[in-house]
Design an enzyme around this catalytic site. Structure first.
Site, PDB file in Angstrom:
ATOM      1  N   SER A  46       0.836  -1.198   0.000  1.00  0.00           N
ATOM      2  CA  SER A  46       0.000   0.000   0.000  1.00  0.00           C
ATOM      3  C   SER A  46       0.873   1.251   0.000  1.00  0.00           C
ATOM      4  O   SER A  46       1.966   1.260   0.575  1.00  0.00           O
ATOM      5  CB  SER A  46      -0.853  -0.024   1.267  1.00  0.00           C
ATOM      6  OG  SER A  46      -1.412   1.243   1.500  1.00  0.00           O
ATOM      7  N   TYR A  58      -1.684  -1.090  10.789  1.00  0.00           N
ATOM      8  CA  TYR A  58      -1.973  -1.649   9.461  1.00  0.00           C
ATOM      9  C   TYR A  58      -0.792  -1.379   8.522  1.00  0.00           C
ATOM     10  O   TYR A  58      -0.279  -2.284   7.864  1.00  0.00           O
ATOM     11  CB  TYR A  58      -3.261  -1.036   8.884  1.00  0.00           C
ATOM     12  CG  TYR A  58      -3.407  -1.269   7.399  1.00  0.00           C
ATOM     13  CD1 TYR A  58      -3.678  -2.540   6.907  1.00  0.00           C
ATOM     14  CD2 TYR A  58      -3.235  -0.219   6.482  1.00  0.00           C
ATOM     15  CE1 TYR A  58      -3.785  -2.765   5.536  1.00  0.00           C
ATOM     16  CE2 TYR A  58      -3.345  -0.436   5.121  1.00  0.00           C
ATOM     17  CZ  TYR A  58      -3.621  -1.710   4.655  1.00  0.00           C
ATOM     18  OH  TYR A  58      -3.706  -1.930   3.298  1.00  0.00           O
ATOM     19  N   LYS A  78       2.178  -3.926   6.503  1.00  0.00           N
ATOM     20  CA  LYS A  78       2.580  -3.908   5.089  1.00  0.00           C
ATOM     21  C   LYS A  78       4.092  -3.722   4.973  1.00  0.00           C
ATOM     22  O   LYS A  78       4.753  -4.361   4.165  1.00  0.00           O
ATOM     23  CB  LYS A  78       1.835  -2.805   4.325  1.00  0.00           C
ATOM     24  CG  LYS A  78       0.349  -3.021   4.197  1.00  0.00           C
ATOM     25  CD  LYS A  78       0.038  -4.240   3.351  1.00  0.00           C
ATOM     26  CE  LYS A  78      -1.442  -4.525   3.282  1.00  0.00           C
ATOM     27  NZ  LYS A  78      -1.771  -5.824   2.682  1.00  0.00           N
TER      28      LYS A  78
HETATM   29  P1  NAD Z   1     -10.946  -6.838   1.121  1.00  0.00           P
HETATM   30  O1  NAD Z   1     -11.135  -6.853   2.583  1.00  0.00           O
HETATM   31  O2  NAD Z   1     -12.117  -6.571   0.258  1.00  0.00           O
HETATM   32  O3  NAD Z   1     -10.293  -8.224   0.652  1.00  0.00           O
HETATM   33  C1  NAD Z   1      -9.437  -8.994   1.468  1.00  0.00           C
HETATM   34  C2  NAD Z   1      -9.983 -10.409   1.482  1.00  0.00           C
HETATM   35  O4  NAD Z   1      -9.124 -11.231   2.293  1.00  0.00           O
HETATM   36  C3  NAD Z   1     -11.391 -10.487   2.114  1.00  0.00           C
HETATM   37  O5  NAD Z   1     -12.245 -11.192   1.218  1.00  0.00           O
HETATM   38  C4  NAD Z   1     -11.184 -11.255   3.420  1.00  0.00           C
HETATM   39  O6  NAD Z   1     -12.301 -12.053   3.738  1.00  0.00           O
HETATM   40  C5  NAD Z   1      -9.932 -12.075   3.108  1.00  0.00           C
HETATM   41  N1  NAD Z   1      -9.113 -12.433   4.269  1.00  0.00           N
HETATM   42  C6  NAD Z   1      -8.675 -11.619   5.268  1.00  0.00           C
HETATM   43  N2  NAD Z   1      -7.924 -12.310   6.133  1.00  0.00           N
HETATM   44  C7  NAD Z   1      -7.863 -13.598   5.680  1.00  0.00           C
HETATM   45  C8  NAD Z   1      -7.245 -14.785   6.138  1.00  0.00           C
HETATM   46  N3  NAD Z   1      -6.536 -14.814   7.263  1.00  0.00           N
HETATM   47  N4  NAD Z   1      -7.397 -15.921   5.419  1.00  0.00           N
HETATM   48  C9  NAD Z   1      -8.133 -15.921   4.275  1.00  0.00           C
HETATM   49  N5  NAD Z   1      -8.750 -14.831   3.793  1.00  0.00           N
HETATM   50  C10 NAD Z   1      -8.620 -13.672   4.486  1.00  0.00           C
HETATM   51  O7  NAD Z   1      -9.773  -5.810   0.798  1.00  0.00           O
HETATM   52  P2  NAD Z   1      -9.260  -5.243  -0.590  1.00  0.00           P
HETATM   53  O8  NAD Z   1      -9.612  -3.812  -0.657  1.00  0.00           O
HETATM   54  O9  NAD Z   1      -9.666  -6.147  -1.694  1.00  0.00           O
HETATM   55  O10 NAD Z   1      -7.707  -5.328  -0.345  1.00  0.00           O
HETATM   56  C11 NAD Z   1      -6.931  -6.442  -0.767  1.00  0.00           C
HETATM   57  C12 NAD Z   1      -5.508  -6.254  -0.282  1.00  0.00           C
HETATM   58  O11 NAD Z   1      -5.006  -5.028  -0.782  1.00  0.00           O
HETATM   59  C13 NAD Z   1      -5.377  -6.187   1.231  1.00  0.00           C
HETATM   60  O12 NAD Z   1      -4.193  -6.867   1.600  1.00  0.00           O
HETATM   61  C14 NAD Z   1      -5.251  -4.704   1.503  1.00  0.00           C
HETATM   62  O13 NAD Z   1      -4.529  -4.439   2.667  1.00  0.00           O
HETATM   63  C15 NAD Z   1      -4.506  -4.227   0.273  1.00  0.00           C
HETATM   64  N6  NAD Z   1      -4.740  -2.791  -0.026  1.00  0.00           N
HETATM   65  C16 NAD Z   1      -6.004  -2.325  -0.171  1.00  0.00           C
HETATM   66  C17 NAD Z   1      -6.223  -0.973  -0.427  1.00  0.00           C
HETATM   67  C18 NAD Z   1      -7.614  -0.401  -0.564  1.00  0.00           C
HETATM   68  O14 NAD Z   1      -7.771   0.809  -0.461  1.00  0.00           O
HETATM   69  N7  NAD Z   1      -8.642  -1.221  -0.809  1.00  0.00           N
HETATM   70  C19 NAD Z   1      -5.125  -0.100  -0.559  1.00  0.00           C
HETATM   71  C20 NAD Z   1      -3.846  -0.612  -0.440  1.00  0.00           C
HETATM   72  C21 NAD Z   1      -3.666  -1.981  -0.176  1.00  0.00           C
HETATM   73  N1  UFG Z   2     -12.308  11.442   3.531  1.00  0.00           N
HETATM   74  C1  UFG Z   2     -13.301  12.312   3.902  1.00  0.00           C
HETATM   75  N2  UFG Z   2     -14.468  11.793   4.383  1.00  0.00           N
HETATM   76  C2  UFG Z   2     -14.683  10.464   4.520  1.00  0.00           C
HETATM   77  C3  UFG Z   2     -13.641   9.566   4.140  1.00  0.00           C
HETATM   78  C4  UFG Z   2     -12.475  10.107   3.662  1.00  0.00           C
HETATM   79  O1  UFG Z   2     -13.158  13.524   3.791  1.00  0.00           O
HETATM   80  O2  UFG Z   2     -15.757  10.051   4.981  1.00  0.00           O
HETATM   81  C5  UFG Z   2     -11.064  11.997   2.970  1.00  0.00           C
HETATM   82  C6  UFG Z   2      -9.808  11.628   3.744  1.00  0.00           C
HETATM   83  O3  UFG Z   2      -9.578  12.545   4.789  1.00  0.00           O
HETATM   84  C7  UFG Z   2      -8.757  11.669   2.654  1.00  0.00           C
HETATM   85  C8  UFG Z   2      -9.520  11.211   1.400  1.00  0.00           C
HETATM   86  O4  UFG Z   2     -10.891  11.427   1.688  1.00  0.00           O
HETATM   87  O5  UFG Z   2      -8.320  12.973   2.429  1.00  0.00           O
HETATM   88  C9  UFG Z   2      -9.305   9.749   1.063  1.00  0.00           C
HETATM   89  O6  UFG Z   2      -9.583   8.965   2.224  1.00  0.00           O
HETATM   90  P1  UFG Z   2      -9.740   7.380   2.148  1.00  0.00           P
HETATM   91  O7  UFG Z   2     -10.077   6.924   3.528  1.00  0.00           O
HETATM   92  O8  UFG Z   2     -10.664   7.001   1.047  1.00  0.00           O
HETATM   93  O9  UFG Z   2      -8.302   6.892   1.700  1.00  0.00           O
HETATM   94  P2  UFG Z   2      -6.884   7.058   2.430  1.00  0.00           P
HETATM   95  O10 UFG Z   2      -5.983   7.713   1.435  1.00  0.00           O
HETATM   96  O11 UFG Z   2      -6.994   7.677   3.750  1.00  0.00           O
HETATM   97  O12 UFG Z   2      -6.473   5.545   2.677  1.00  0.00           O
HETATM   98  C10 UFG Z   2      -6.459   4.581   1.625  1.00  0.00           C
HETATM   99  C11 UFG Z   2      -6.681   3.184   2.217  1.00  0.00           C
HETATM  100  C12 UFG Z   2      -5.526   2.776   3.070  1.00  0.00           C
HETATM  101  C13 UFG Z   2      -4.244   2.932   2.313  1.00  0.00           C
HETATM  102  C14 UFG Z   2      -4.117   4.352   1.807  1.00  0.00           C
HETATM  103  C15 UFG Z   2      -2.865   4.567   1.012  1.00  0.00           C
HETATM  104  O13 UFG Z   2      -7.859   3.159   3.009  1.00  0.00           O
HETATM  105  O14 UFG Z   2      -5.664   1.411   3.425  1.00  0.00           O
HETATM  106  O15 UFG Z   2      -5.241   4.648   0.976  1.00  0.00           O
HETATM  107  O16 UFG Z   2      -2.935   3.936  -0.185  1.00  0.00           O
HETATM  108  F1  UFG Z   2      -3.225   2.637   3.136  1.00  0.00           F
END
Ligand code: NAD
Ligand code: UFG
Length: 336
Positions: free
Chosen positions: A124, A148, A152
Protein backbone atom coordinates in the site's frame (compact mmCIF):
# COMPACT_ATOMS: atom_id res chain seq x y z
CA UNK A 1 -1.08 -22.00 -15.53
CA UNK A 2 -2.77 -22.28 -12.14
CA UNK A 3 -2.82 -19.21 -9.89
CA UNK A 4 -3.82 -19.27 -6.21
CA UNK A 5 -5.64 -16.04 -5.33
CA UNK A 6 -5.74 -15.48 -1.55
CA UNK A 7 -8.42 -13.01 -0.51
CA UNK A 8 -9.95 -13.63 -3.94
CA UNK A 9 -13.50 -12.82 -2.80
CA UNK A 10 -12.48 -9.34 -1.63
CA UNK A 11 -12.81 -6.07 -3.50
CA UNK A 12 -9.51 -6.09 -5.41
CA UNK A 13 -9.12 -9.89 -5.43
CA UNK A 14 -12.48 -10.44 -7.16
CA UNK A 15 -11.66 -7.96 -9.93
CA UNK A 16 -8.24 -9.53 -10.39
CA UNK A 17 -9.80 -13.01 -10.52
CA UNK A 18 -11.96 -11.80 -13.43
CA UNK A 19 -8.92 -10.40 -15.30
CA UNK A 20 -6.92 -13.59 -14.77
CA UNK A 21 -9.75 -15.82 -16.02
CA UNK A 22 -10.24 -13.55 -19.03
CA UNK A 23 -6.50 -13.75 -19.74
CA UNK A 24 -6.77 -17.55 -19.89
CA UNK A 25 -5.30 -18.47 -16.49
CA UNK A 26 -6.87 -21.07 -14.26
CA UNK A 27 -7.40 -19.91 -10.72
CA UNK A 28 -7.93 -21.39 -7.27
CA UNK A 29 -9.68 -18.89 -5.03
CA UNK A 30 -9.05 -18.92 -1.29
CA UNK A 31 -10.83 -16.74 1.27
CA UNK A 32 -12.07 -17.06 4.82
CA UNK A 33 -14.92 -14.62 3.98
CA UNK A 34 -14.13 -12.53 7.06
CA UNK A 35 -14.64 -9.39 4.95
CA UNK A 36 -16.48 -10.72 1.90
CA UNK A 37 -19.41 -12.90 0.86
CA UNK A 38 -19.41 -16.32 -0.85
CA UNK A 39 -21.84 -14.83 -3.42
CA UNK A 40 -18.82 -13.05 -4.96
CA UNK A 41 -17.63 -16.41 -6.30
CA UNK A 42 -20.88 -16.88 -8.28
CA UNK A 43 -20.62 -13.34 -9.64
CA UNK A 44 -17.03 -13.92 -10.88
CA UNK A 45 -18.23 -17.09 -12.60
CA UNK A 46 -21.18 -15.35 -14.20
CA UNK A 47 -19.05 -12.44 -15.53
CA UNK A 48 -16.41 -14.72 -17.03
CA UNK A 49 -18.48 -17.82 -17.88
CA UNK A 50 -15.64 -19.83 -16.36
CA UNK A 51 -15.54 -22.31 -13.51
CA UNK A 52 -12.87 -22.65 -10.84
CA UNK A 53 -12.32 -24.13 -7.40
CA UNK A 54 -12.86 -21.99 -4.35
CA UNK A 55 -11.89 -22.78 -0.77
CA UNK A 56 -13.15 -21.32 2.49
CA UNK A 57 -9.81 -21.44 4.29
CA UNK A 58 -8.09 -19.16 6.79
CA UNK A 59 -4.41 -18.54 6.07
CA UNK A 60 -3.71 -19.08 9.75
CA UNK A 61 -4.99 -22.65 9.44
CA UNK A 62 -1.81 -24.29 8.21
CA UNK A 63 -3.24 -27.76 7.73
CA UNK A 64 -6.14 -26.65 5.58
CA UNK A 65 -3.84 -24.35 3.61
CA UNK A 66 -1.51 -27.28 2.91
CA UNK A 67 -4.47 -29.27 1.66
CA UNK A 68 -5.11 -26.60 -0.97
CA UNK A 69 -1.53 -26.97 -2.23
CA UNK A 70 -1.81 -30.76 -1.98
CA UNK A 71 -4.95 -30.84 -4.13
CA UNK A 72 -3.88 -28.27 -6.74
CA UNK A 73 -0.69 -27.82 -8.75
CA UNK A 74 -0.07 -24.11 -8.07
CA UNK A 75 2.32 -22.12 -10.28
CA UNK A 76 2.14 -18.76 -8.52
CA UNK A 77 0.21 -16.93 -5.80
CA UNK A 78 -1.43 -13.51 -5.80
CA UNK A 79 -1.74 -12.64 -2.14
CA UNK A 80 -4.53 -10.21 -1.21
CA UNK A 81 -5.76 -11.79 2.03
CA UNK A 82 -5.42 -9.43 4.96
CA UNK A 83 -7.24 -6.91 7.12
CA UNK A 84 -7.17 -3.30 5.92
CA UNK A 85 -9.00 -0.94 8.29
CA UNK A 86 -6.52 1.61 9.63
CA UNK A 87 -8.64 2.69 12.65
CA UNK A 88 -9.37 -0.90 13.68
CA UNK A 89 -5.65 -1.69 13.48
CA UNK A 90 -4.93 1.11 15.98
CA UNK A 91 -7.59 -0.27 18.36
CA UNK A 92 -6.61 -3.92 17.90
CA UNK A 93 -3.00 -4.22 16.72
CA UNK A 94 -2.57 -7.87 17.69
CA UNK A 95 -5.44 -8.86 15.40
CA UNK A 96 -3.68 -7.08 12.51
CA UNK A 97 -0.13 -8.34 13.14
CA UNK A 98 -1.43 -11.88 13.56
CA UNK A 99 -3.65 -11.97 10.50
CA UNK A 100 -1.49 -9.99 8.09
CA UNK A 101 2.05 -10.84 9.16
CA UNK A 102 1.62 -14.34 10.60
CA UNK A 103 -0.84 -15.21 7.81
CA UNK A 104 1.78 -14.22 5.21
CA UNK A 105 4.53 -16.16 7.02
CA UNK A 106 2.40 -19.31 7.04
CA UNK A 107 1.63 -18.80 3.36
CA UNK A 108 5.34 -18.35 2.48
CA UNK A 109 6.31 -21.39 4.55
CA UNK A 110 3.68 -23.49 2.78
CA UNK A 111 4.75 -22.18 -0.63
CA UNK A 112 8.36 -23.09 0.16
CA UNK A 113 7.27 -26.56 1.17
CA UNK A 114 5.45 -27.09 -2.13
CA UNK A 115 8.21 -25.38 -4.11
CA UNK A 116 5.94 -22.56 -5.28
CA UNK A 117 8.19 -19.51 -5.27
CA UNK A 118 6.37 -16.85 -7.22
CA UNK A 119 4.16 -14.29 -5.51
CA UNK A 120 2.49 -10.96 -6.25
CA UNK A 121 1.80 -9.12 -2.99
CA UNK A 122 -0.67 -6.33 -2.10
CA UNK A 123 1.21 -3.55 -0.40
CA UNK A 124 0.00 0.00 0.00
CA UNK A 125 1.03 3.60 -0.54
CA UNK A 126 0.62 3.90 3.22
CA UNK A 127 4.24 2.65 3.53
CA UNK A 128 5.44 6.04 2.23
CA UNK A 129 4.35 7.52 5.57
CA UNK A 130 3.94 11.21 6.30
CA UNK A 131 7.35 12.59 5.34
CA UNK A 132 7.77 12.05 1.60
CA UNK A 133 6.64 14.54 -1.01
CA UNK A 134 4.45 13.43 -3.93
CA UNK A 135 4.92 12.22 -6.62
CA UNK A 136 6.09 9.20 -4.63
CA UNK A 137 8.76 6.96 -6.10
CA UNK A 138 9.54 3.38 -5.09
CA UNK A 139 13.00 4.23 -3.76
CA UNK A 140 11.77 6.71 -1.13
CA UNK A 141 12.30 5.88 2.57
CA UNK A 142 9.43 4.00 4.18
CA UNK A 143 7.69 4.69 7.47
CA UNK A 144 4.25 4.15 8.91
CA UNK A 145 2.05 5.69 11.58
CA UNK A 146 -0.43 2.90 12.25
CA UNK A 147 -0.30 -0.88 12.81
CA UNK A 148 -1.97 -1.65 9.46
CA UNK A 149 0.77 0.25 7.63
CA UNK A 150 3.39 -1.45 9.78
CA UNK A 151 2.10 -4.88 8.75
CA UNK A 152 2.58 -3.91 5.09
CA UNK A 153 6.06 -2.57 5.74
CA UNK A 154 7.04 -5.67 7.73
CA UNK A 155 5.75 -8.00 5.05
CA UNK A 156 7.72 -6.09 2.41
CA UNK A 157 10.84 -6.60 4.55
CA UNK A 158 10.10 -10.30 5.02
CA UNK A 159 9.60 -10.80 1.28
CA UNK A 160 12.81 -8.94 0.45
CA UNK A 161 14.77 -11.09 2.92
CA UNK A 162 13.17 -14.19 1.49
CA UNK A 163 14.19 -13.37 -2.05
CA UNK A 164 17.71 -12.50 -0.85
CA UNK A 165 18.03 -15.84 0.95
CA UNK A 166 16.81 -17.88 -2.00
CA UNK A 167 17.12 -16.47 -5.52
CA UNK A 168 14.48 -18.88 -6.78
CA UNK A 169 11.85 -16.67 -5.19
CA UNK A 170 10.33 -14.16 -7.61
CA UNK A 171 8.27 -11.49 -5.90
CA UNK A 172 6.36 -8.52 -7.16
CA UNK A 173 5.39 -6.07 -4.43
CA UNK A 174 2.62 -3.72 -5.57
CA UNK A 175 1.94 -0.50 -3.69
CA UNK A 176 -1.62 0.51 -4.44
CA UNK A 177 -2.83 4.07 -4.23
CA UNK A 178 -6.61 4.60 -3.77
CA UNK A 179 -8.65 1.96 -5.60
CA UNK A 180 -12.24 2.94 -6.44
CA UNK A 181 -14.71 2.00 -9.19
CA UNK A 182 -16.12 -1.42 -9.98
CA UNK A 183 -16.41 -3.91 -12.83
CA UNK A 184 -18.48 -2.38 -15.63
CA UNK A 185 -21.06 -5.20 -15.37
CA UNK A 186 -22.07 -3.81 -11.96
CA UNK A 187 -21.94 -7.40 -10.63
CA UNK A 188 -18.89 -7.01 -8.39
CA UNK A 189 -17.68 -4.01 -6.39
CA UNK A 190 -16.68 -2.77 -2.97
CA UNK A 191 -19.01 -3.94 -0.17
CA UNK A 192 -17.74 -2.55 3.14
CA UNK A 193 -19.00 -3.94 6.43
CA UNK A 194 -20.84 -1.23 8.39
CA UNK A 195 -19.94 2.43 8.05
CA UNK A 196 -17.36 2.89 5.28
CA UNK A 197 -13.91 4.22 6.23
CA UNK A 198 -13.07 5.29 2.70
CA UNK A 199 -14.32 8.21 0.68
CA UNK A 200 -15.88 6.63 -2.43
CA UNK A 201 -18.01 3.98 -0.70
CA UNK A 202 -19.19 6.74 1.64
CA UNK A 203 -20.19 8.91 -1.33
CA UNK A 204 -22.08 6.06 -3.02
CA UNK A 205 -23.91 5.19 0.23
CA UNK A 206 -25.01 8.82 0.53
CA UNK A 207 -26.09 8.74 -3.12
CA UNK A 208 -28.19 5.61 -2.59
CA UNK A 209 -29.76 7.01 0.59
CA UNK A 210 -28.15 4.73 3.21
CA UNK A 211 -26.44 7.78 4.76
CA UNK A 212 -27.62 11.38 4.98
CA UNK A 213 -24.46 13.27 4.18
CA UNK A 214 -20.73 12.98 3.70
CA UNK A 215 -18.36 14.46 6.25
CA UNK A 216 -15.29 16.12 4.73
CA UNK A 217 -12.32 15.57 7.04
CA UNK A 218 -10.53 18.91 7.00
CA UNK A 219 -10.48 21.84 4.58
CA UNK A 220 -7.33 23.49 5.89
CA UNK A 221 -4.70 21.33 4.18
CA UNK A 222 -2.06 23.06 2.06
CA UNK A 223 -3.82 22.03 -1.17
CA UNK A 224 -5.57 24.15 -3.81
CA UNK A 225 -9.00 23.86 -2.11
CA UNK A 226 -7.88 22.85 1.38
CA UNK A 227 -9.09 19.22 1.17
CA UNK A 228 -6.88 16.12 1.00
CA UNK A 229 -5.50 15.03 -2.37
CA UNK A 230 -5.29 11.34 -3.40
CA UNK A 231 -4.41 9.24 -6.42
CA UNK A 232 -7.67 7.42 -7.20
CA UNK A 233 -7.24 4.42 -9.47
CA UNK A 234 -9.93 2.31 -11.14
CA UNK A 235 -9.98 -1.16 -9.59
CA UNK A 236 -10.07 -2.77 -13.06
CA UNK A 237 -6.85 -0.94 -14.00
CA UNK A 238 -5.39 -2.14 -10.72
CA UNK A 239 -6.46 -5.71 -11.52
CA UNK A 240 -4.78 -5.46 -14.94
CA UNK A 241 -1.61 -4.30 -13.15
CA UNK A 242 -1.62 -7.62 -11.26
CA UNK A 243 -1.89 -9.56 -14.51
CA UNK A 244 1.16 -7.65 -15.82
CA UNK A 245 3.13 -8.20 -12.61
CA UNK A 246 2.27 -11.90 -12.71
CA UNK A 247 3.37 -12.19 -16.34
CA UNK A 248 6.69 -10.59 -15.41
CA UNK A 249 7.52 -13.01 -12.59
CA UNK A 250 6.41 -16.00 -14.64
CA UNK A 251 8.78 -14.97 -17.43
CA UNK A 252 11.77 -13.50 -15.61
CA UNK A 253 13.75 -13.95 -12.41
CA UNK A 254 13.97 -11.22 -9.81
CA UNK A 255 12.05 -9.35 -7.15
CA UNK A 256 10.79 -5.80 -7.52
CA UNK A 257 8.39 -3.21 -6.14
CA UNK A 258 5.96 -1.05 -8.14
CA UNK A 259 3.57 1.79 -7.52
CA UNK A 260 0.12 1.20 -9.00
CA UNK A 261 -1.46 4.61 -9.31
CA UNK A 262 -2.42 7.04 -12.06
CA UNK A 263 0.01 9.80 -11.11
CA UNK A 264 -2.90 12.27 -10.85
CA UNK A 265 -4.14 13.70 -7.57
CA UNK A 266 -7.74 14.78 -6.97
CA UNK A 267 -8.97 16.56 -3.85
CA UNK A 268 -11.97 15.40 -1.81
CA UNK A 269 -14.02 18.32 -3.18
CA UNK A 270 -13.03 17.48 -6.75
CA UNK A 271 -13.95 13.81 -6.37
CA UNK A 272 -17.38 14.80 -5.03
CA UNK A 273 -17.87 17.21 -7.93
CA UNK A 274 -16.87 14.62 -10.56
CA UNK A 275 -19.20 12.08 -8.95
CA UNK A 276 -22.09 14.57 -9.00
CA UNK A 277 -21.41 15.51 -12.61
CA UNK A 278 -20.90 11.97 -13.91
CA UNK A 279 -24.05 10.62 -12.26
CA UNK A 280 -26.25 13.72 -11.98
CA UNK A 281 -26.69 13.20 -8.24
CA UNK A 282 -26.27 15.77 -5.49
CA UNK A 283 -24.11 14.73 -2.53
CA UNK A 284 -24.88 16.70 0.67
CA UNK A 285 -21.72 17.39 2.68
CA UNK A 286 -20.70 18.72 6.05
CA UNK A 287 -17.27 19.79 7.26
CA UNK A 288 -15.33 18.49 10.25
CA UNK A 289 -11.73 18.63 11.44
CA UNK A 290 -8.88 16.60 10.02
CA UNK A 291 -8.89 12.82 10.50
CA UNK A 292 -5.83 11.85 12.58
CA UNK A 293 -3.05 10.25 10.55
CA UNK A 294 -4.15 11.64 7.16
CA UNK A 295 -1.55 13.18 4.86
CA UNK A 296 -2.40 16.28 2.83
CA UNK A 297 -1.29 14.95 -0.53
CA UNK A 298 -0.51 11.44 -1.78
CA UNK A 299 -0.02 10.49 -5.42
CA UNK A 300 2.22 8.12 -7.32
CA UNK A 301 4.98 8.41 -9.80
CA UNK A 302 3.71 5.49 -11.91
CA UNK A 303 6.64 5.54 -14.33
CA UNK A 304 8.45 2.41 -13.09
CA UNK A 305 5.40 0.19 -13.68
CA UNK A 306 5.04 1.71 -17.16
CA UNK A 307 8.69 1.03 -18.03
CA UNK A 308 9.12 -2.41 -16.52
CA UNK A 309 5.65 -3.93 -16.47
CA UNK A 310 4.30 -2.15 -19.54
CA UNK A 311 1.29 -1.10 -17.46
CA UNK A 312 -0.47 2.23 -17.22
CA UNK A 313 -3.86 3.11 -15.77
CA UNK A 314 -6.30 3.78 -18.61
CA UNK A 315 -9.60 4.70 -16.99
CA UNK A 316 -10.34 8.28 -15.98
CA UNK A 317 -12.08 9.82 -13.00
CA UNK A 318 -15.48 9.81 -14.79
CA UNK A 319 -15.19 6.06 -15.44
CA UNK A 320 -14.35 5.56 -11.76
CA UNK A 321 -17.34 7.64 -10.61
CA UNK A 322 -19.79 6.05 -13.06
CA UNK A 323 -18.71 2.48 -12.30
CA UNK A 324 -18.75 3.01 -8.52
CA UNK A 325 -22.31 4.28 -8.82
CA UNK A 326 -23.46 1.53 -11.20
CA UNK A 327 -22.31 -1.08 -8.65
CA UNK A 328 -23.93 0.67 -5.68
CA UNK A 329 -27.20 1.45 -7.46
CA UNK A 330 -27.57 -2.12 -8.78
CA UNK A 331 -26.67 -3.54 -5.35
CA UNK A 332 -27.98 -1.03 -2.78
CA UNK A 333 -27.21 -3.44 0.05
CA UNK A 334 -24.04 -4.89 -1.44
CA UNK A 335 -23.98 -8.68 -1.87
CA UNK A 336 -26.75 -9.23 0.69
P1 NAD B 1 -10.95 -6.84 1.12
O1 NAD B 1 -11.13 -6.85 2.58
O2 NAD B 1 -12.12 -6.57 0.26
O3 NAD B 1 -10.29 -8.22 0.65
C1 NAD B 1 -9.44 -8.99 1.47
C2 NAD B 1 -9.98 -10.41 1.48
O4 NAD B 1 -9.12 -11.23 2.29
C3 NAD B 1 -11.39 -10.49 2.11
O5 NAD B 1 -12.25 -11.19 1.22
C4 NAD B 1 -11.18 -11.26 3.42
O6 NAD B 1 -12.30 -12.05 3.74
C5 NAD B 1 -9.93 -12.08 3.11
N1 NAD B 1 -9.11 -12.43 4.27
C6 NAD B 1 -8.67 -11.62 5.27
N2 NAD B 1 -7.92 -12.31 6.13
C7 NAD B 1 -7.86 -13.60 5.68
C8 NAD B 1 -7.24 -14.79 6.14
N3 NAD B 1 -6.54 -14.81 7.26
N4 NAD B 1 -7.40 -15.92 5.42
C9 NAD B 1 -8.13 -15.92 4.28
N5 NAD B 1 -8.75 -14.83 3.79
C10 NAD B 1 -8.62 -13.67 4.49
O7 NAD B 1 -9.77 -5.81 0.80
P2 NAD B 1 -9.26 -5.24 -0.59
O8 NAD B 1 -9.61 -3.81 -0.66
O9 NAD B 1 -9.67 -6.15 -1.69
O10 NAD B 1 -7.71 -5.33 -0.34
C11 NAD B 1 -6.93 -6.44 -0.77
C12 NAD B 1 -5.51 -6.25 -0.28
O11 NAD B 1 -5.01 -5.03 -0.78
C13 NAD B 1 -5.38 -6.19 1.23
O12 NAD B 1 -4.19 -6.87 1.60
C14 NAD B 1 -5.25 -4.70 1.50
O13 NAD B 1 -4.53 -4.44 2.67
C15 NAD B 1 -4.51 -4.23 0.27
N6 NAD B 1 -4.74 -2.79 -0.03
C16 NAD B 1 -6.00 -2.33 -0.17
C17 NAD B 1 -6.22 -0.97 -0.43
C18 NAD B 1 -7.61 -0.40 -0.56
O14 NAD B 1 -7.77 0.81 -0.46
N7 NAD B 1 -8.64 -1.22 -0.81
C19 NAD B 1 -5.12 -0.10 -0.56
C20 NAD B 1 -3.85 -0.61 -0.44
C21 NAD B 1 -3.67 -1.98 -0.18
N1 UFG C 1 -12.31 11.44 3.53
C1 UFG C 1 -13.30 12.31 3.90
N2 UFG C 1 -14.47 11.79 4.38
C2 UFG C 1 -14.68 10.46 4.52
C3 UFG C 1 -13.64 9.57 4.14
C4 UFG C 1 -12.48 10.11 3.66
O1 UFG C 1 -13.16 13.52 3.79
O2 UFG C 1 -15.76 10.05 4.98
C5 UFG C 1 -11.06 12.00 2.97
C6 UFG C 1 -9.81 11.63 3.74
O3 UFG C 1 -9.58 12.54 4.79
C7 UFG C 1 -8.76 11.67 2.65
C8 UFG C 1 -9.52 11.21 1.40
O4 UFG C 1 -10.89 11.43 1.69
O5 UFG C 1 -8.32 12.97 2.43
C9 UFG C 1 -9.31 9.75 1.06
O6 UFG C 1 -9.58 8.97 2.22
P1 UFG C 1 -9.74 7.38 2.15
O7 UFG C 1 -10.08 6.92 3.53
O8 UFG C 1 -10.66 7.00 1.05
O9 UFG C 1 -8.30 6.89 1.70
P2 UFG C 1 -6.88 7.06 2.43
O10 UFG C 1 -5.98 7.71 1.43
O11 UFG C 1 -6.99 7.68 3.75
O12 UFG C 1 -6.47 5.54 2.68
C10 UFG C 1 -6.46 4.58 1.63
C11 UFG C 1 -6.68 3.18 2.22
C12 UFG C 1 -5.53 2.78 3.07
C13 UFG C 1 -4.24 2.93 2.31
C14 UFG C 1 -4.12 4.35 1.81
C15 UFG C 1 -2.86 4.57 1.01
O13 UFG C 1 -7.86 3.16 3.01
O14 UFG C 1 -5.66 1.41 3.42
O15 UFG C 1 -5.24 4.65 0.98
O16 UFG C 1 -2.94 3.94 -0.18
F1 UFG C 1 -3.22 2.64 3.14
Amino acid sequence: MNILVTGGAGYIGSHTAVELLEDGYEIVLLDNFSNSKPEVVNRIKSITGKDFKSYKVDLLDKQRLEKVFEENPIDAVIHFAGFKAVGESVANPIKYYKNNVVGTLILCETMNRYNVKKMVFSSSATVYGMNNTSPLTEDMPLSTNNPYGSTKMMIEMILNDLSYSDRDWRLSILRYFNPIGAHESGLIGEDPNGEPNNLMPYITQVAVGIRDKLTIFGNDYPTHDGTGVRDYIHVVDLAKGHAKALKKILEKQGTDVFNLGTGIGYSVMELIRYFEEANEINIPVTLSGRRPGDVAVCYADPDKAARILDWRAEKDIYDMCRDSWRWQSKNPEGYK
